[in-house]
Motif scaffolding. Sequence first.
Motif, PDB file in Angstrom:
ATOM      1  N   THR A   1      24.241  26.549 -74.840  1.00  0.00           N
ATOM      2  CA  THR A   1      25.393  26.231 -75.674  1.00  0.00           C
ATOM      3  C   THR A   1      25.361  24.740 -75.984  1.00  0.00           C
ATOM      4  OG1 THR A   1      26.790  25.758 -73.779  1.00  0.00           O
ATOM      5  CG2 THR A   1      26.686  28.052 -74.540  1.00  0.00           C
ATOM      6  N   ALA A   2      26.427  24.218 -76.474  1.00  0.00           N
ATOM      7  CA  ALA A   2      26.468  22.800 -76.804  1.00  0.00           C
ATOM      8  C   ALA A   2      26.477  21.931 -75.551  1.00  0.00           C
ATOM      9  CB  ALA A   2      27.699  22.485 -77.655  1.00  0.00           C
ATOM     10  N   THR A   3      26.855  22.524 -74.407  1.00  0.00           N
ATOM     11  CA  THR A   3      26.843  21.738 -73.181  1.00  0.00           C
ATOM     12  C   THR A   3      25.415  21.612 -72.664  1.00  0.00           C
ATOM     13  OG1 THR A   3      27.204  23.697 -71.842  1.00  0.00           O
ATOM     14  CG2 THR A   3      29.148  22.492 -72.583  1.00  0.00           C
ATOM     15  N   GLY A   4      25.196  20.704 -71.732  1.00  0.00           N
ATOM     16  CA  GLY A   4      23.858  20.463 -71.229  1.00  0.00           C
ATOM     17  C   GLY A   4      23.188  19.362 -72.020  1.00  0.00           C
ATOM     18  N   TYR A   5      21.972  19.055 -71.610  1.00  0.00           N
ATOM     19  CA  TYR A   5      21.218  17.999 -72.267  1.00  0.00           C
ATOM     20  C   TYR A   5      20.328  18.582 -73.353  1.00  0.00           C
ATOM     21  CZ  TYR A   5      22.696  15.402 -68.153  1.00  0.00           C
ATOM     22  OH  TYR A   5      23.445  14.821 -67.173  1.00  0.00           O
TER      23      TYR A   5
ATOM     24  N   ALA B   1      16.311  22.041 -74.215  1.00  0.00           N
ATOM     25  CA  ALA B   1      17.683  22.006 -73.728  1.00  0.00           C
ATOM     26  C   ALA B   1      17.724  22.357 -72.255  1.00  0.00           C
ATOM     27  CB  ALA B   1      18.550  22.982 -74.525  1.00  0.00           C
ATOM     28  N   SER B   2      18.836  22.006 -71.627  1.00  0.00           N
ATOM     29  CA  SER B   2      19.026  22.314 -70.215  1.00  0.00           C
ATOM     30  C   SER B   2      20.343  23.040 -70.019  1.00  0.00           C
ATOM     31  CB  SER B   2      19.025  21.032 -69.386  1.00  0.00           C
ATOM     32  OG  SER B   2      20.172  20.262 -69.676  1.00  0.00           O
ATOM     33  N   ASP B   3      20.428  23.747 -68.916  1.00  0.00           N
ATOM     34  CA  ASP B   3      21.661  24.418 -68.547  1.00  0.00           C
ATOM     35  C   ASP B   3      21.724  24.523 -67.032  1.00  0.00           C
ATOM     36  OD1 ASP B   3      23.400  27.060 -70.348  1.00  0.00           O
ATOM     37  OD2 ASP B   3      24.054  25.872 -68.625  1.00  0.00           O
TER      38      ASP B   3
ATOM     39  N   VAL C   1      20.211  12.647 -68.182  1.00  0.00           N
ATOM     40  CA  VAL C   1      18.840  13.108 -68.398  1.00  0.00           C
ATOM     41  C   VAL C   1      18.480  12.946 -69.870  1.00  0.00           C
ATOM     42  CG1 VAL C   1      17.275  15.059 -68.280  1.00  0.00           C
ATOM     43  CG2 VAL C   1      18.995  14.743 -66.500  1.00  0.00           C
ATOM     44  N   GLN C   2      17.347  12.342 -70.119  1.00  0.00           N
ATOM     45  CA  GLN C   2      16.834  12.254 -71.482  1.00  0.00           C
ATOM     46  C   GLN C   2      15.668  13.234 -71.629  1.00  0.00           C
ATOM     47  OE1 GLN C   2      17.083   8.921 -69.795  1.00  0.00           O
ATOM     48  NE2 GLN C   2      19.192   9.104 -70.494  1.00  0.00           N
TER      49      GLN C   2
END
Length: 122
Positions: free
Chosen positions: A107-111, A97-99, A2-3
């Motif tokens: 957090t740092a994870t996700g897009y 951001a996404s989660d 995902v962008q």
Amino acid sequence: QVQLVESGGGLVQVGGSLRLSCAASGGVIANYVMGWCRQAPGKEREFVAAISWSGARTSYADSVKGRFTISRDNAKNTMYLQMNSLKPEDTAVYYCASDRIYPTTFTATGYWGQGTQVTVSS
């Protein structure tokens, strides 16, 4: 993959308003919790707002509660942040951001998007 692409940032005077957008491609944002974080110069990135998959639930940092409103349009694959009564301390680069979970402060994870600059002048 995902962008996420943010837009709508700029220079605004104290008390003014801006509306940020986060457009997604390569994926369906309805599958994700979405939100905004920001990072001011010399400071760590901080949580601003989050919105659940359908938009039924939202959460905000205390510093923006009552002034900012997060929303999403899953049909347009886009998320928004309406910012009112802006203050100099809102100056920062704003990231979408996404989660996968809610609630979240991301957090740092996700897009993540590349960020859009918001500058509030006094």
